[in-house]
Design a protein around this motif. Structure first.
Motif, PDB file in Angstrom:
ATOM      1  N   MET A  87      -2.032   3.557  -2.475  1.00 58.22           N
ATOM      2  CA  MET A  87      -3.360   3.335  -1.932  1.00 58.22           C
ATOM      3  C   MET A  87      -3.677   1.850  -1.786  1.00 58.22           C
ATOM      4  SD  MET A  87      -6.839   5.163  -3.116  1.00 58.22           S
ATOM      5  CE  MET A  87      -8.035   5.538  -1.855  1.00 58.22           C
ATOM      6  N   VAL A  88      -4.337   1.524  -0.680  1.00 62.78           N
ATOM      7  CA  VAL A  88      -4.824   0.155  -0.444  1.00 62.78           C
ATOM      8  C   VAL A  88      -6.338   0.258  -0.343  1.00 62.78           C
ATOM      9  CG1 VAL A  88      -4.801  -1.784   1.148  1.00 62.78           C
ATOM     10  CG2 VAL A  88      -2.709  -0.500   0.744  1.00 62.78           C
ATOM     11  N   PHE A  89      -7.028  -0.630  -1.059  1.00 60.66           N
ATOM     12  CA  PHE A  89      -8.474  -0.467  -1.193  1.00 60.66           C
ATOM     13  C   PHE A  89      -9.247  -1.335  -0.206  1.00 60.66           C
ATOM     14  CE2 PHE A  89      -6.449   0.818  -5.038  1.00 60.66           C
ATOM     15  CZ  PHE A  89      -7.155   1.936  -5.447  1.00 60.66           C
ATOM     16  N   LEU A 126       7.579  -7.706   0.184  1.00 56.19           N
ATOM     17  CA  LEU A 126       6.827  -8.799   0.803  1.00 56.19           C
ATOM     18  C   LEU A 126       7.212  -8.977   2.264  1.00 56.19           C
ATOM     19  CD1 LEU A 126       6.710 -11.406  -2.103  1.00 56.19           C
ATOM     20  CD2 LEU A 126       4.734 -10.310  -1.032  1.00 56.19           C
ATOM     21  N   ARG A 127       8.496  -8.782   2.571  1.00 54.95           N
ATOM     22  CA  ARG A 127       8.929  -8.853   3.975  1.00 54.95           C
ATOM     23  C   ARG A 127       8.290  -7.735   4.778  1.00 54.95           C
ATOM     24  NH1 ARG A 127      12.707 -12.583   5.120  1.00 54.95           N
ATOM     25  NH2 ARG A 127      14.126 -13.239   3.452  1.00 54.95           N
ATOM     26  N   SER A 128       8.288  -6.511   4.219  1.00 59.80           N
ATOM     27  CA  SER A 128       7.693  -5.380   4.934  1.00 59.80           C
ATOM     28  C   SER A 128       6.210  -5.589   5.172  1.00 59.80           C
ATOM     29  CB  SER A 128       7.878  -4.081   4.152  1.00 59.80           C
ATOM     30  OG  SER A 128       9.213  -3.928   3.791  1.00 59.80           O
ATOM     31  N   ALA A 129       5.564  -6.322   4.268  1.00 50.33           N
ATOM     32  CA  ALA A 129       4.132  -6.561   4.426  1.00 50.33           C
ATOM     33  C   ALA A 129       3.856  -7.834   5.222  1.00 50.33           C
ATOM     34  CB  ALA A 129       3.465  -6.641   3.060  1.00 50.33           C
ATOM     35  N   ALA A 130       4.904  -8.399   5.825  1.00 55.01           N
ATOM     36  CA  ALA A 130       4.791  -9.607   6.651  1.00 55.01           C
ATOM     37  C   ALA A 130       4.142 -10.762   5.893  1.00 55.01           C
ATOM     38  CB  ALA A 130       4.008  -9.312   7.935  1.00 55.01           C
ATOM     39  N   LEU A 131       4.533 -10.891   4.623  1.00 50.96           N
ATOM     40  CA  LEU A 131       3.939 -11.946   3.804  1.00 50.96           C
ATOM     41  C   LEU A 131       4.993 -12.902   3.256  1.00 50.96           C
ATOM     42  CD1 LEU A 131       1.128 -12.761   2.745  1.00 50.96           C
ATOM     43  CD2 LEU A 131       1.556 -11.368   0.724  1.00 50.96           C
ATOM     44  N   GLN A 152      -4.862  -8.987   0.918  1.00 49.21           N
ATOM     45  CA  GLN A 152      -4.784  -7.588   1.322  1.00 49.21           C
ATOM     46  C   GLN A 152      -3.348  -7.213   1.674  1.00 49.21           C
ATOM     47  OE1 GLN A 152      -6.038  -4.915   0.574  1.00 49.21           O
ATOM     48  NE2 GLN A 152      -7.869  -4.627   1.797  1.00 49.21           N
ATOM     49  N   ARG A 153      -2.624  -8.138   2.312  1.00 51.25           N
ATOM     50  CA  ARG A 153      -1.221  -7.849   2.614  1.00 51.25           C
ATOM     51  C   ARG A 153      -0.393  -7.791   1.330  1.00 51.25           C
ATOM     52  NH1 ARG A 153       0.534 -12.102   6.420  1.00 51.25           N
ATOM     53  NH2 ARG A 153      -1.591 -12.932   6.305  1.00 51.25           N
ATOM     54  N   CYS A 155      -1.567  -6.625  -1.448  1.00 54.16           N
ATOM     55  CA  CYS A 155      -1.851  -5.287  -1.989  1.00 54.16           C
ATOM     56  C   CYS A 155      -1.035  -4.227  -1.266  1.00 54.16           C
ATOM     57  CB  CYS A 155      -3.342  -4.970  -1.899  1.00 54.16           C
ATOM     58  SG  CYS A 155      -4.324  -5.991  -3.005  1.00 54.16           S
ATOM     59  N   ILE A 156      -0.821  -4.442   0.032  1.00 52.55           N
ATOM     60  CA  ILE A 156       0.030  -3.518   0.780  1.00 52.55           C
ATOM     61  C   ILE A 156       1.472  -3.630   0.270  1.00 52.55           C
ATOM     62  CG2 ILE A 156       0.973  -2.976   3.068  1.00 52.55           C
ATOM     63  CD1 ILE A 156      -1.756  -3.841   4.244  1.00 52.55           C
ATOM     64  N   ALA A 157       1.917  -4.875   0.047  1.00 52.06           N
ATOM     65  CA  ALA A 157       3.275  -5.083  -0.466  1.00 52.06           C
ATOM     66  C   ALA A 157       3.442  -4.427  -1.840  1.00 52.06           C
ATOM     67  CB  ALA A 157       3.569  -6.580  -0.577  1.00 52.06           C
ATOM     68  N   ARG A 158       2.416  -4.556  -2.660  1.00 51.66           N
ATOM     69  CA  ARG A 158       2.441  -3.975  -4.001  1.00 51.66           C
ATOM     70  C   ARG A 158       2.606  -2.452  -3.912  1.00 51.66           C
ATOM     71  NH1 ARG A 158      -2.901  -5.297  -7.294  1.00 51.66           N
ATOM     72  NH2 ARG A 158      -3.738  -3.728  -5.889  1.00 51.66           N
ATOM     73  N   THR A 159       1.952  -1.872  -2.911  1.00 49.60           N
ATOM     74  CA  THR A 159       2.062  -0.428  -2.720  1.00 49.60           C
ATOM     75  C   THR A 159       3.435  -0.041  -2.158  1.00 49.60           C
ATOM     76  OG1 THR A 159      -0.301  -0.394  -2.283  1.00 49.60           O
ATOM     77  CG2 THR A 159       0.930   1.554  -1.620  1.00 49.60           C
ATOM     78  N   ILE A 160       3.917  -0.846  -1.196  1.00 44.41           N
ATOM     79  CA  ILE A 160       5.226  -0.546  -0.611  1.00 44.41           C
ATOM     80  C   ILE A 160       6.323  -0.615  -1.675  1.00 44.41           C
ATOM     81  CG2 ILE A 160       6.977  -1.396   1.001  1.00 44.41           C
ATOM     82  CD1 ILE A 160       4.699  -2.383   2.787  1.00 44.41           C
ATOM     83  N   ALA A 161       6.135  -1.524  -2.646  1.00 44.19           N
ATOM     84  CA  ALA A 161       7.164  -1.746  -3.658  1.00 44.19           C
ATOM     85  C   ALA A 161       7.472  -0.494  -4.476  1.00 44.19           C
ATOM     86  CB  ALA A 161       6.752  -2.885  -4.592  1.00 44.19           C
ATOM     87  N   ILE A 162       6.498   0.392  -4.627  1.00 43.26           N
ATOM     88  CA  ILE A 162       6.787   1.618  -5.385  1.00 43.26           C
ATOM     89  C   ILE A 162       7.393   2.709  -4.488  1.00 43.26           C
ATOM     90  CG2 ILE A 162       5.111   1.261  -7.247  1.00 43.26           C
ATOM     91  CD1 ILE A 162       3.225   3.171  -5.775  1.00 43.26           C
ATOM     92  N   GLN A 163       7.711   2.333  -3.257  1.00 40.38           N
ATOM     93  CA  GLN A 163       8.366   3.217  -2.286  1.00 40.38           C
ATOM     94  C   GLN A 163       7.698   4.580  -2.158  1.00 40.38           C
ATOM     95  OE1 GLN A 163      12.103   2.651  -4.107  1.00 40.38           O
ATOM     96  NE2 GLN A 163      12.523   0.821  -2.926  1.00 40.38           N
ATOM     97  N   PRO A 164       6.438   4.545  -1.716  1.00 40.80           N
ATOM     98  CA  PRO A 164       5.730   5.810  -1.520  1.00 40.80           C
ATOM     99  C   PRO A 164       6.142   6.442  -0.192  1.00 40.80           C
ATOM    100  CG  PRO A 164       4.309   4.005  -0.868  1.00 40.80           C
ATOM    101  CD  PRO A 164       5.617   3.385  -1.295  1.00 40.80           C
ATOM    102  N   ASP A 165       5.717   7.696   0.023  1.00 39.73           N
ATOM    103  CA  ASP A 165       5.888   8.325   1.330  1.00 39.73           C
ATOM    104  C   ASP A 165       4.645   8.109   2.175  1.00 39.73           C
ATOM    105  OD1 ASP A 165       8.226   9.234   0.413  1.00 39.73           O
ATOM    106  OD2 ASP A 165       7.644  11.342   0.224  1.00 39.73           O
ATOM    107  N   VAL A 166       3.517   8.076   1.470  1.00 40.40           N
ATOM    108  CA  VAL A 166       2.235   8.014   2.152  1.00 40.40           C
ATOM    109  C   VAL A 166       1.500   6.760   1.691  1.00 40.40           C
ATOM    110  CG1 VAL A 166       0.066   9.240   2.581  1.00 40.40           C
ATOM    111  CG2 VAL A 166       2.135  10.541   2.047  1.00 40.40           C
ATOM    112  N   ILE A 167       0.807   6.087   2.604  1.00 47.04           N
ATOM    113  CA  ILE A 167      -0.078   4.995   2.202  1.00 47.04           C
ATOM    114  C   ILE A 167      -1.496   5.335   2.652  1.00 47.04           C
ATOM    115  CG2 ILE A 167      -0.603   2.528   2.382  1.00 47.04           C
ATOM    116  CD1 ILE A 167       2.304   2.003   2.995  1.00 47.04           C
ATOM    117  N   LEU A 168      -2.397   5.408   1.687  1.00 45.33           N
ATOM    118  CA  LEU A 168      -3.802   5.646   2.000  1.00 45.33           C
ATOM    119  C   LEU A 168      -4.492   4.297   2.101  1.00 45.33           C
ATOM    120  CD1 LEU A 168      -4.494   8.407  -0.698  1.00 45.33           C
ATOM    121  CD2 LEU A 168      -3.690   8.735   1.645  1.00 45.33           C
ATOM    122  N   MET A 169      -5.314   4.119   3.124  1.00 41.33           N
ATOM    123  CA  MET A 169      -6.017   2.842   3.273  1.00 41.33           C
ATOM    124  C   MET A 169      -7.505   3.111   3.421  1.00 41.33           C
ATOM    125  SD  MET A 169      -3.549   0.719   5.799  1.00 41.33           S
ATOM    126  CE  MET A 169      -1.918   0.195   5.271  1.00 41.33           C
TER     127      MET A 169
END
Lengths: 249, 280
Positions: A87-89, A126-131, A152-153, A155-169
């Motif tokens: 989740m991204v808040f 961080l690369r995936s989050a363009a940061l 915010q990016r 926070c997106i990277a932090r979420t991607i790092a746990i390799q989720p299937d779904v990202i809620l924003m």
């Protein structure tokens, strides 16, 4: 194929009936936008998808929320669910730690200590989050030193790092300026290739730009959902037409 | 015009209040330090207390005070911090148990300290058979400072932004991991404040201490020995002020107490700021 299947979902906050008989399929590897005026229940629905509503008192939930066919409210392992559904808040909420520690947080919480694994995951995320290009030389400086959009990016990277299937924003760009917003939208366009994204947004222009599917909520009801194009150009319901034309809300 | 007069009156009262506060503090400090500082010497702080001769010192009282502070805090801080964590992170707000715990801490905070002394003397000293000892004193003081530690820690925990908890739980972390990695580090300055306040309280108490730890002037060899803390010593000295030398000793002891409290304050602030930086 549907990632989520929400069926006959009713949610009460105490005496308030916040979600009324919601039926919504959420397709895999697509961007689904939840739109509607404030208090319509769109954020509430988002938070049922990773059980963030569990943190609030007096919430009762009836109905099914199925992730890949399994009811997430039957399974007691909430932590495993949240690793799968990140989740991204609304407001970027990095931890008071370094950039590196922020991204590595989720992995460390799972007990992963291997420096090599952590380093690699942090870089990839961080690369995936363009940061990455902006922060690679200062991974150990505090996350609070970043700009709002960068945070915010992160926070997106932090979420991607746990390799989720779904990202809620949950309105991820509402606190950002247009340039930062544009960067996040570009990023989402990349992310949709790998992740199922569900986004709550106040901006109809944003929903139109980035989403494949749109669901319109009105006073706790799901009024209409379908392909974004159809919802915006040929809405079936009178209320949807009024809202997307800017007559109210 | 009337408005302006009212304004000026209010302003001068506020300034006056603030000024008085500083004045009293400065006056008291000057009174103690001007009478005591000249009698504080290395010999005074490093030699044993005797009732004869001119070279009586307070070394054993300093040692007893340090024992008392360290032991009381090590007993009360873990219990207090865990209670506060329970109240803010685990308990349902408004539940019966929370109300009971709140009522207990508030009641504990309102009890006159000599009653703690009386309790400590009958329970720890006599019933548990710990005797007049540093341990009896520390256990008694631990109960005494518990409300301060719980309340201050609780406030620090409540002040941790909810968004940190959401972010951590949103990443699938357990509650204990969230507490350990995010909540406690963020609340650390507040917890350190709780410890500072408690330390001041422990150093400042006399009645519950001499009722439980006694007044023996030797250096305690273990926590089961009796010991006399600086404050108790000062109290004892003021009971028998016959000679100029005893007056001087009392002021000198008061001076050492003040310096000690100031030093602890500075030290803990330093640790807190270090900790804050380390969080990044």
């Amino acid at each position: 194929m549907n990632k989520f299947d929400v069926k006959e979902l009713d949610l009460h906050y105490g005496d308030t009936h916040a979600l009324k008989g919601i039926n919504l399929p959420i397709p895999e590897k697509k961007v689904t936008a939840l739109i509607g005026p404030s208090g319509c229940g769109k954020s509430t629905l988002l938070r049922t998808l990773n059980r963030m509503n569990d943190l609030i008192e007096n919430v009762t939930i009836k109905g099914d929320v199925k992730l890949e066919g399994k009811d997430i409210y039957q399974d007691r392992n909430v932590a495993a669910l949240r690793m799968k559904v990140g989740m991204v808040f609304q407001k970027a909420n990095p931890f008071p730690m370094s950039i590196y520690e922020n991204v590595a947080y989720g992995l460390k919480a799972q007990g992963i200590r291997n420096k090599k694994v952590l380093d690699e995951t942090v870089e990839t995320a961080l690369r995936s989050a363009a940061l990455w290009d902006e922060v690679s030389d200062r991974l150990n400086s505090p996350a609070f030193g970043l700009s709002g959009g960068q945070q915010q990016r992160l926070c997106i990277a932090r979420t991607i790092a746990i390799q989720p299937d779904v990202i809620l924003m949950d309105e991820p760009t509402s606190a950002l300026d247009p340039i930062a917003t544009h960067k996040i939208e570009e990023l989402m366009d990349e992310l949709r290739k790998k992740f199922t994204i569900v986004i709550v947004t106040h901006s109809m222009a944003q929903a139109k730009r980035i989403s494949d599917k749109t669901a319109f909520f009105w006073m706790g009801e799901l009024v209409e959902h379908g392909d974004t194009e159809q919802v915006f150009t040929a809405p079936v319901d009178e209320r949807t037409r009024g809202y997307v034309n800017g007559d109210f809300g | 015009m009337r408005r302006r007069i009212e304004d000026n009156v209010a302003l001068s009262l506020i300034w006056g209040g603030a000024g008085m506060t500083i004045l009293f503090l400065a006056w008291m400090l000057w009174h103690i330090l001007s009478n005591g500082l000249s009698h504080v010497s290395w010999e005074f702080v490093s030699s044993a207390y005797t009732t004869i001769g001119e070279t009586s010192g307070i070394f054993s009282m300093i040692v007893s005070t340090i024992y008392m502070v360290v032991l009381s805090i090590s007993i009360a801080a873990p219990i207090g911090i865990m209670t506060a964590l329970y109240l803010t992170e685990y308990a349902k707000p408004g539940s019966q148990l929370v109300k009971i715990i709140r009522f207990c801490t508030e009641s504990l905070a309102g009890i006159p300290s000599i009653i703690y002394g009386l309790f400590g003397m009958t329970f720890f000293v006599v019933t548990l058979g710990l005797g007049f000892s540093i341990l009896s004193g520390a256990l008694t003081l631990a109960i005494l400072i518990l409300p301060v530690i719980i309340r201050t820690t609780e406030e620090a925990l409540i002040a941790v932004p909810q968004s940190y908890r959401e972010a951590s739980y949103g990443l699938g972390s357990s509650r204990i991991y969230t507490i350990w990695r995010v909540i406690l580090p963020s609340a650390m300055p507040g917890i350190v404040t709780a410890v500072i306040l408690s330390t001041g309280r422990i150093i400042g108490e006399s009645a519950p201490v001499f009722l439980t730890a006694g007044m023996v002037t030797r250096i305690p060899e273990s926590v089961l020995d009796s010991g006399r803390t600086l404050t108790v010593h000062l109290y004892k000295l003021t009971q028998e002020l016959f000679t100029v030398n005893e007056w001087n000793q009392a002021y000198a002891t008061a001076t050492v107490l003040i310096i000690l409290v100031l030093a602890i304050n500075l030290l803990t602030k330093l640790i807190a700021s270090r900790f804050n930086k380390a969080a990044y």
